[in-house]
Design an enzyme around this catalytic site. Structure first.
Site, short mmCIF file in Angstrom:
data_model
loop_
_atom_site.label_atom_id
_atom_site.label_comp_id
_atom_site.label_asym_id
_atom_site.label_seq_id
_atom_site.Cartn_x
_atom_site.Cartn_y
_atom_site.Cartn_z
N ASN A 101 57.04 37.59 72.99
CA ASN A 101 56.04 38.08 73.69
C ASN A 101 54.62 37.16 73.61
O ASN A 101 54.81 35.92 73.56
CB ASN A 101 55.60 39.48 73.10
N ARG A 102 53.49 37.94 73.89
CA ARG A 102 52.32 37.02 73.88
C ARG A 102 51.27 37.01 73.00
O ARG A 102 51.28 37.76 72.11
CB ARG A 102 51.67 37.68 75.31
N HIS A 159 56.48 33.84 74.37
CA HIS A 159 57.97 33.65 73.91
C HIS A 159 58.10 32.17 73.38
O HIS A 159 59.38 31.67 73.46
CB HIS A 159 58.82 33.85 75.10
N HIS A 194 66.43 38.64 74.88
CA HIS A 194 65.85 38.99 76.10
C HIS A 194 66.82 39.05 77.28
O HIS A 194 66.71 38.73 78.48
CB HIS A 194 64.75 37.82 76.60
N ALA A 195 67.89 39.86 76.86
CA ALA A 195 68.97 40.13 77.82
C ALA A 195 68.33 41.06 79.12
O ALA A 195 67.62 41.88 78.67
CB ALA A 195 70.12 40.78 77.29
N TYR A 196 68.65 40.81 80.26
CA TYR A 196 68.37 41.58 81.45
C TYR A 196 69.50 42.24 81.72
O TYR A 196 70.68 41.93 82.19
CB TYR A 196 68.13 40.85 82.60
N ASP A 242 55.95 46.59 81.96
CA ASP A 242 56.04 45.44 81.24
C ASP A 242 55.19 45.71 79.87
O ASP A 242 54.16 45.32 79.68
CB ASP A 242 55.50 44.08 81.82
N GLN A 291 59.75 46.20 73.88
CA GLN A 291 58.96 45.93 75.13
C GLN A 291 59.85 46.44 76.37
O GLN A 291 61.24 46.00 76.57
CB GLN A 291 58.70 44.51 75.18
N GLU A 341 63.29 45.04 74.76
CA GLU A 341 63.45 43.87 73.82
C GLU A 341 62.53 44.76 72.57
O GLU A 341 61.40 44.89 72.61
CB GLU A 341 62.46 42.81 74.34
#
Length: 344
Positions: free
Chosen positions: A83-84, A109, A178-180, A245, A281, A309
């Site tokens: 994340n940020r 990330h 971070h799987a989609y 998000d 997330q 996430e």
């Protein structure tokens, strides 16, 4: 019983340091997962629908080349800090550290070459695979040598991901995968017919650059109230949302607890997320734009996948009232996330 196989997936380009990328195939009666030694990437995750047929439910690429080019962290483990981090800056023990800015004014990330872009050492286990690396002091601007272990184990319908880390200097650590996902099958057009629920009473509002404002806001009466299942497409429409998000704040428990569910009614595929982490997330693939060709040469348009996430709260290193983000020498970072696949 879980069957574990390893095979060569490809060779890293010389400019990336060369090296062989391996693929580890974990297979049970109901789940098959393929994981790469590059970035600990979940490249394939096949699970059964109501009809008993397997389908791959994660976005990604058929070849190594796709993963060595720029992509939105498909299936990767991200770190040191997922994340940020606002302005890529933080202070530890009176010393300020400046990270690379790779997301507008912020660091995202792990920076320019985070854990997702490096080759990990690997060891086959009875029912899975353990990846290890040493992140040297100063890598991407972070303090201390950090030893990291990421272990994937498959048991029946459950995939467990354990993250451990030890450091020589106090450093922020926040690891996630971070799987989609698209439970209709990767390459399906959108996720609007998915039902989602998240066990969170509060969430973190963010500024224009996706950094939390510091407020911990109640979900009650807002579009962020996902405590009861919502059908995603209708929910986005109802609240005129471009997508999610955002970090949802989970109960602060070191024990395993159920935090989210996703269900695709047409196929009957369902997924539960359990974790020891304080946040999750929820991201609905808002930045996917159809420009990437994925597995089977399909394109991935906006909202064609979602991410759940499990992690610490974003920018926690700069927000003293957020859960602790620092790992100190002599301590161990140790978190586990479990993905449980069912048919409903």
């Amino acid at each position: 019983m879980t069957e574990v196989k390893r095979e060569v997936f490809g060779q890293m380009p010389q400019e990336e340091g060369g090296g062989v990328v391996e693929k580890f195939i974990l297979k049970s009666d109901s789940v098959k997962v393929e994981i790469l030694s590059l970035g600990c990437i979940i490249a394939v995750l096949e699970t059964k629908g109501r009809d008993g047929e397997f389908s791959d439910v994660v976005l990604g690429f058929d070849t190594l080349e796709g993963y060595t080019r720029k992509h939105p962290f498909f299936g990767t483990v991200v770190g040191r800090v997922a994340n940020r981090i606002a302005k890529g800056r933080f202070t530890v023990d009176g010393k300020e550290y400046q990270l690379f800015l790779n997301d507008g004014p912020n660091s995202l990330h792990g920076g320019a070459r985070g854990f997702d872009k490096v080759l990990w050492n690997s060891q086959v286990l009875l029912n899975g695979v353990c990846f290890f690396r040493l992140s040297p002091e100063g890598e991407e601007g972070y303090p201390g040598d950090l030893k990291v272990w990421v272990t994937y184990t498959l048991s029946g319908r459950e995939l467990a991901i354990n993250y451990r880390a030890q450091t020589t200097k106090t450093t922020p650590v926040n690891l996630t995968n971070h799987a989609y996902f698209n439970l209709a099958g990767q390459g399906s057009r959108d996720i609007y017919d998915h039902e989602i629920s998240i066990e969170a009473d509060s969430y973190l509002p963010v500024d224009d650059t996706k950094i939390p404002t510091g407020e911990v806001a109640a979900v009650q009466g807002t579009s962020f109230d996902l405590r009861q299942p919502v059908e995603l497409g209708k929910h986005l429409q109802k609240f005129c949302l471009d997508g999610f998000d955002h970090n949802f704040c989970l109960q602060q428990a070191q024990a395993r607890h159920l935090v989210a569910r996703a269900r695709h009614l047409p196929t009957g595929r369902a997924m539960e997320v359990h974790t020891t982490q304080p946040g999750i997330q929820f991201y609905t693939g808002n930045n996917l734009d159809g420009s990437l060709k994925g597995k089977g040469a399909v394109t991935y348009p906006k909202h064609s996948a979602f991410c759940l996430e499990t992690q610490n709260w974003p920018d926690a290193v700069n927000k003293p009232h957020f859960p602790n983000a620092l790992l100190r020498p002599g301590e161990e970072y140790n978190h586990t996330t479990w993905l449980v696949f069912n048919t409903a």
